[in-house]
Design a protein around this motif. Structure first.
Motif, mmCIF file in Angstrom:
data_model
loop_
_atom_site.group_PDB
_atom_site.id
_atom_site.type_symbol
_atom_site.label_atom_id
_atom_site.label_comp_id
_atom_site.label_asym_id
_atom_site.label_seq_id
_atom_site.Cartn_x
_atom_site.Cartn_y
_atom_site.Cartn_z
ATOM 1 N N GLN A 179 0.828 -1.193 0.000
ATOM 2 C CA GLN A 179 0.000 0.000 0.000
ATOM 3 C C GLN A 179 0.863 1.243 0.000
ATOM 4 N N SER A 180 0.274 2.339 -0.454
ATOM 5 C CA SER A 180 0.969 3.617 -0.420
ATOM 6 C C SER A 180 0.246 4.541 0.552
ATOM 7 N N MET A 181 0.992 5.512 1.071
ATOM 8 C CA MET A 181 0.367 6.509 1.924
ATOM 9 C C MET A 181 1.278 7.722 2.068
ATOM 10 N N THR A 182 0.697 8.797 2.554
ATOM 11 C CA THR A 182 1.445 10.023 2.780
ATOM 12 C C THR A 182 1.363 10.418 4.240
ATOM 13 N N LEU A 183 2.515 10.632 4.854
ATOM 14 C CA LEU A 183 2.574 11.182 6.198
ATOM 15 C C LEU A 183 2.650 12.698 6.062
ATOM 16 N N GLN A 184 1.772 13.369 6.794
ATOM 17 C CA GLN A 184 1.707 14.824 6.675
ATOM 18 C C GLN A 184 2.535 15.506 7.758
ATOM 19 N N CYS A 185 3.156 16.613 7.386
ATOM 20 C CA CYS A 185 3.903 17.437 8.335
ATOM 21 C C CYS A 185 3.676 18.895 7.985
ATOM 22 N N ALA A 186 3.284 19.678 8.959
ATOM 23 C CA ALA A 186 3.068 21.105 8.749
ATOM 24 C C ALA A 186 3.645 21.875 9.928
ATOM 25 N N GLN A 187 4.259 23.035 9.616
ATOM 26 C CA GLN A 187 4.767 23.897 10.681
ATOM 27 C C GLN A 187 4.306 25.331 10.421
ATOM 28 N N ASP A 188 4.057 26.027 11.499
ATOM 29 C CA ASP A 188 3.520 27.387 11.397
ATOM 30 C C ASP A 188 4.508 28.422 11.937
ATOM 31 N N MET A 189 5.792 28.084 11.926
ATOM 32 C CA MET A 189 6.821 28.963 12.479
ATOM 33 C C MET A 189 7.644 29.646 11.392
ATOM 34 N N ASN A 190 7.256 29.460 10.122
ATOM 35 C CA ASN A 190 7.976 30.036 8.983
ATOM 36 C C ASN A 190 9.433 29.552 8.925
ATOM 37 N N TRP A 246 12.739 14.853 7.649
ATOM 38 C CA TRP A 246 12.050 13.644 8.083
ATOM 39 C C TRP A 246 13.067 12.651 8.622
ATOM 40 N N TYR A 247 12.721 12.050 9.781
ATOM 41 C CA TYR A 247 13.559 11.027 10.394
ATOM 42 C C TYR A 247 12.705 9.790 10.656
ATOM 43 N N ARG A 248 13.388 8.646 10.689
ATOM 44 C CA ARG A 248 12.765 7.452 11.215
ATOM 45 C C ARG A 248 13.563 7.005 12.431
ATOM 46 N N GLN A 249 12.843 6.451 13.408
ATOM 47 C CA GLN A 249 13.496 6.007 14.632
ATOM 48 C C GLN A 249 13.165 4.547 14.877
ATOM 49 N N ASP A 250 14.202 3.745 14.934
ATOM 50 C CA ASP A 250 14.074 2.321 15.197
ATOM 51 C C ASP A 250 14.892 1.992 16.442
ATOM 52 N N PRO A 251 14.470 0.979 17.230
ATOM 53 C CA PRO A 251 15.183 0.645 18.478
ATOM 54 C C PRO A 251 16.668 0.417 18.246
ATOM 55 N N GLY A 264 12.712 4.191 -0.925
ATOM 56 C CA GLY A 264 11.339 3.830 -0.596
ATOM 57 C C GLY A 264 10.485 5.009 -0.177
ATOM 58 N N TYR A 265 11.099 6.196 -0.119
ATOM 59 C CA TYR A 265 10.386 7.397 0.318
ATOM 60 C C TYR A 265 10.554 8.533 -0.698
ATOM 61 N N ASN A 266 9.492 9.310 -0.877
ATOM 62 C CA ASN A 266 9.557 10.517 -1.689
ATOM 63 C C ASN A 266 9.069 11.701 -0.871
ATOM 64 N N VAL A 267 9.600 12.868 -1.198
ATOM 65 C CA VAL A 267 9.145 14.097 -0.544
ATOM 66 C C VAL A 267 8.997 15.195 -1.591
ATOM 67 N N SER A 268 8.261 16.215 -1.229
ATOM 68 C CA SER A 268 8.164 17.429 -2.031
ATOM 69 C C SER A 268 7.966 18.589 -1.060
ATOM 70 N N ASP A 298 4.548 23.086 4.511
ATOM 71 C CA ASP A 298 4.241 21.660 4.426
ATOM 72 C C ASP A 298 5.385 20.846 3.835
ATOM 73 N N PHE A 299 5.562 19.643 4.393
ATOM 74 C CA PHE A 299 6.637 18.762 3.912
ATOM 75 C C PHE A 299 6.150 17.322 4.032
ATOM 76 N N PRO A 300 5.321 16.848 3.114
ATOM 77 C CA PRO A 300 4.783 15.491 3.208
ATOM 78 C C PRO A 300 5.797 14.429 2.806
ATOM 79 N N LEU A 301 5.667 13.273 3.457
ATOM 80 C CA LEU A 301 6.534 12.125 3.164
ATOM 81 C C LEU A 301 5.668 11.025 2.572
ATOM 82 N N ARG A 302 6.029 10.567 1.383
ATOM 83 C CA ARG A 302 5.229 9.547 0.692
ATOM 84 C C ARG A 302 5.952 8.209 0.686
ATOM 85 N N LEU A 303 5.203 7.179 1.095
ATOM 86 C CA LEU A 303 5.671 5.800 0.955
ATOM 87 C C LEU A 303 4.968 5.242 -0.280
#
Lengths: 109, 113
Positions: free
Chosen positions: B17-28, B34-39, B63-67, B73-78
């Motif tokens: 499956q594909s999906m987009t993780l959303q990220c938005a900041q309002d601090m200009n 984007w980071y991933r955290q694994d044990p 495996g990841y795309n961004v725009s 906004d900075f979405p991360l697409r799988l």
């Protein structure tokens, strides 16, 4: 590319004991940042060091940047249960921030 | 002032499956990452951006795309999720001035089955 190594991976201390985590880079760092992540939380910025040999203090926390700007340390004096969490160092180059693996601190009351 | 907002907080995907993780900041903030955290592996940089229209690869970009069409906004697409992408994902932002730290979102916990 830039790599940042951090030791130890885990540290268990009795409340009141001191704690130190060390950060080493294979290349000279322009600066180093430290973050704390509480269990289940997100990383929170603590401090940045820029100058060779720089030492900064925040209450019981002491941060040092090595003379060669390739290593750094964070020392906590007299740990408290509120210090529990994972401490990360990170090297910043422009818009790129590379993290060490982190040191997980547990404090036994 | 919301800071860095990530959605969703939790997601379960099936392999492929594909999906987009959303990220938005309002601090200009100019810089976003984007980071991933694994044990036991700390925070690994996936992609980062130094401004609208500019993105670059980090340590583990496959495996990841961004725009970055806007500053906010900075979405991360799988594109095709794999079990190896099971992780906690953090978005972070900072102003250009390198004297400042990054502000992190609260994370997205993703499980791929």
């Amino acid at each position: 590319g830039q790599q940042v190594m951090q030791i130890p991976q885990y540290q268990h201390v009795q409340e009141g004991e001191d704690f130190t985590t060390y950060c080493n880079s294979s290349t000279t760092l322009s600066n180093i940042q430290w973050y704390k992540q509480r269990p289940g939380g997100h990383p929170v910025f603590l401090i940045q060091l820029v100058k060779s040999g720089e030492v900064k203090k925040q209450k019981r926390l002491t941060f040092q940047f090595g003379e060669a700007k390739k290593n750094s340390s964070l020392h906590i004096t007299a740990t408290q249960t509120t210090d529990v969490g994972t401490y990360f160092c990170a090297g910043r180059q422009g818009g790129k921030l590379i993290f060490g693996q982190g040191t997980e601190l547990s404090v036994k009351p | 002032n919301a800071g860095v907002t990530q959605t969703p907080k939790f997601q379960v995907l099936k392999t492929g499956q594909s999906m987009t993780l959303q990220c938005a900041q309002d601090m200009n903030h100019e810089y976003m990452s984007w980071y991933r955290q694994d044990p036991g592996m700390g925070l690994r940089l996936i992609h980062y951006s130094v401004g609208a229209g500019i993105t670059d690869q980090g340590e583990v970009p496959n495996g990841y795309n961004v725009s970055r069409s806007t500053t906010e906004d900075f979405p991360l697409r799988l594109l095709s999720a794999a079990p190896s992408q099971t992780s906690v994902y953090f978005c972070a932002s900072s102003i250009r001035d390198q004297g400042n730290g990054y502000t992190f979102g609260s994370g997205t916990r993703l499980t791929v089955v």
